[in-house]
Design a protein around this motif. Structure first.
Motif, PDB file in Angstrom:
ATOM      1  N   ASP A 180      -3.487  -6.555 -16.444  1.00  0.00           N
ATOM      2  CA  ASP A 180      -3.902  -5.698 -14.872  1.00  0.00           C
ATOM      3  C   ASP A 180      -1.855  -6.327 -14.297  1.00  0.00           C
ATOM      4  OD1 ASP A 180      -6.029  -5.006 -15.078  1.00  0.00           O
ATOM      5  OD2 ASP A 180      -7.120  -6.686 -14.314  1.00  0.00           O
ATOM      6  N   LYS A 181      -1.814  -5.675 -13.433  1.00  0.00           N
ATOM      7  CA  LYS A 181      -0.529  -6.018 -12.501  1.00  0.00           C
ATOM      8  C   LYS A 181      -0.768  -6.382 -10.734  1.00  0.00           C
ATOM      9  CE  LYS A 181       2.449  -1.917 -14.104  1.00  0.00           C
ATOM     10  NZ  LYS A 181       0.892  -1.019 -14.987  1.00  0.00           N
ATOM     11  N   ARG A 182      -0.517  -7.357 -10.751  1.00  0.00           N
ATOM     12  CA  ARG A 182      -0.946  -8.084  -9.099  1.00  0.00           C
ATOM     13  C   ARG A 182       0.614  -8.456  -8.838  1.00  0.00           C
ATOM     14  NH1 ARG A 182       0.452 -13.520  -9.143  1.00  0.00           N
ATOM     15  NH2 ARG A 182       0.167 -14.511 -10.846  1.00  0.00           N
ATOM     16  N   LEU A 183       0.638  -7.957  -7.145  1.00  0.00           N
ATOM     17  CA  LEU A 183       1.916  -7.510  -6.357  1.00  0.00           C
ATOM     18  C   LEU A 183       2.367  -9.191  -6.296  1.00  0.00           C
ATOM     19  CD1 LEU A 183       3.612  -6.251  -4.321  1.00  0.00           C
ATOM     20  CD2 LEU A 183       1.588  -7.449  -2.356  1.00  0.00           C
ATOM     21  N   ASN A 184       4.006  -8.978  -6.709  1.00  0.00           N
ATOM     22  CA  ASN A 184       5.039  -9.902  -6.572  1.00  0.00           C
ATOM     23  C   ASN A 184       5.157 -10.778  -5.943  1.00  0.00           C
ATOM     24  OD1 ASN A 184       7.491 -11.592  -6.738  1.00  0.00           O
ATOM     25  ND2 ASN A 184       8.104 -10.610  -8.086  1.00  0.00           N
ATOM     26  N   PRO A 185       5.171 -11.994  -5.438  1.00  0.00           N
ATOM     27  CA  PRO A 185       4.572 -12.523  -3.429  1.00  0.00           C
ATOM     28  C   PRO A 185       6.525 -12.245  -3.161  1.00  0.00           C
ATOM     29  CG  PRO A 185       4.317 -14.271  -5.108  1.00  0.00           C
ATOM     30  CD  PRO A 185       4.304 -12.970  -6.277  1.00  0.00           C
TER      31      PRO A 185
ATOM     32  N   ILE B 121       1.524   1.559  -4.682  1.00  0.00           N
ATOM     33  CA  ILE B 121       0.254  -0.044  -5.258  1.00  0.00           C
ATOM     34  C   ILE B 121      -0.178  -0.783  -4.721  1.00  0.00           C
ATOM     35  CG2 ILE B 121      -0.804  -0.381  -7.446  1.00  0.00           C
ATOM     36  CD1 ILE B 121       1.785   0.850  -9.267  1.00  0.00           C
ATOM     37  N   PHE B 122       0.690  -1.198  -3.970  1.00  0.00           N
ATOM     38  CA  PHE B 122      -0.078  -2.502  -3.597  1.00  0.00           C
ATOM     39  C   PHE B 122       0.179  -2.181  -1.408  1.00  0.00           C
ATOM     40  CE2 PHE B 122       2.257  -3.858  -7.751  1.00  0.00           C
ATOM     41  CZ  PHE B 122       1.018  -4.197  -7.664  1.00  0.00           C
ATOM     42  N   PHE B 123       0.540  -1.040  -1.374  1.00  0.00           N
ATOM     43  CA  PHE B 123       0.311  -1.222  -0.163  1.00  0.00           C
ATOM     44  C   PHE B 123      -0.488  -1.405   0.995  1.00  0.00           C
ATOM     45  CE2 PHE B 123       0.702   1.770   4.065  1.00  0.00           C
ATOM     46  CZ  PHE B 123       1.678   1.549   4.568  1.00  0.00           C
ATOM     47  N   ASP B 124      -1.303  -1.517   0.967  1.00  0.00           N
ATOM     48  CA  ASP B 124      -2.328  -2.771   1.751  1.00  0.00           C
ATOM     49  C   ASP B 124      -1.983  -4.059   1.930  1.00  0.00           C
ATOM     50  OD1 ASP B 124      -3.723  -0.376   2.515  1.00  0.00           O
ATOM     51  OD2 ASP B 124      -5.214  -0.208   1.241  1.00  0.00           O
ATOM     52  N   GLU B 125      -2.043  -4.042   0.913  1.00  0.00           N
ATOM     53  CA  GLU B 125      -1.543  -5.589   1.328  1.00  0.00           C
ATOM     54  C   GLU B 125       0.122  -6.212   1.639  1.00  0.00           C
ATOM     55  OE1 GLU B 125      -1.178  -9.271  -1.756  1.00  0.00           O
ATOM     56  OE2 GLU B 125      -2.221  -7.286  -2.566  1.00  0.00           O
ATOM     57  N   LEU B 126       1.034  -5.210   1.301  1.00  0.00           N
ATOM     58  CA  LEU B 126       1.875  -4.633   2.195  1.00  0.00           C
ATOM     59  C   LEU B 126       2.081  -5.412   3.317  1.00  0.00           C
ATOM     60  CD1 LEU B 126       3.572  -2.956  -1.304  1.00  0.00           C
ATOM     61  CD2 LEU B 126       4.421  -5.796  -0.352  1.00  0.00           C
TER      62      LEU B 126
END
Length: 231
Positions: free
Chosen positions: A64-69, A95-100
């Protein structure tokens, strides 16, 4: 001409890759000249702050890929720098837009949403996509399906070849990239349009891009950025 009053300062999360960030800024400037004819000197260009990232936007965690902090840190710095809104001229981080978007207290424009608007305006129902990662393909597929638009993406073997070409191109290793992507574009030639969901593609394809019906996601975002900064 009446004085141009920019309402917002643009914050650009750049570096994915560095040359495409420069191209994004140039596209913004070109659109300003088109949208604001007769402007004096440099007053027709929006105030903006750019911070370039020299890391990839995700961390591989098993399969899996997870967001780079570090990306969240860059966005917060731009907010601290007094940017009024943010743009990320790259598809992969979305891909991580909501978290960003939830990490800052200012708006973040979404390159995928802007590109899908552009596709929908063309009234095409069958489109192709070229993106660096399969997760980007699926992100577009989800958004396009809401408009009853069918998306065709490269097969698994071809998709696996895309990432090394793009990453090599960003690092200056360009041999074979143009021939590979022109061949890929030819596969989608009969579709209504091709979404260029990798911001390096316009530079890789060069004048060959004119032979195809395309949605250049970076150019779409540049226009949306200028429009938003004026409101």
């Amino acid at each position: 001409m009446e004085e141009i009053k920019w309402k917002k300062t643009v914050g650009i999360v750049g570096g994915f890759g560095p040359y495409s960030t420069l191209d994004f800024e140039r596209m913004m400037f070109d659109y300003c000249r088109e949208k604001l004819p007769g402007m004096r000197a440099n007053e027709g260009y929006p105030p903006m702050i750019t911070r370039n990232c020299n890391f990839i936007p995700f961390i591989i965690d098993g399969v899996d890929k997870r967001l780079n902090p570090e990306l969240l840190s860059i966005m917060k710095k731009l907010q601290h720098d007094k940017a009024d809104f943010l743009v990320i001229p790259s598809n992969t981080p979305h891909i991580f837009f909501d978290e960003l978007a939830s990490s800052v207290d200012i708006p973040v424009l979404n390159i995928v949403e802007e590109a899908v608007k552009a596709v929908n305006e063309r009234s095409g129902r069958r489109v192709g996509i070229i993106a660096t990662h399969p997760e980007v393909n699926e992100l577009y597929r989800k958004h396009l399906s809401e408009h009853d638009i069918e998306l065709e993406s490269p097969n698994e073997d071809t998709q696996k070849r895309i990432t090394p070409f793009i990453e090599g191109f960003m690092a200056g290793r360009r041999e074979g990239a143009k021939d590979f992507f022109v061949g890929l574009m030819d596969i989608f030639r009969d579709l209504d349009t091709i979404i260029l969901a990798c911001t390096e593609l316009p530079e890789i394809l060069g004048d060959d891009m004119k032979k195809y019906r395309t949605i250049d996601t970076m150019r779409v975002l540049a226009k949306a950025t200028v429009g938003y900064a004026l409101t």
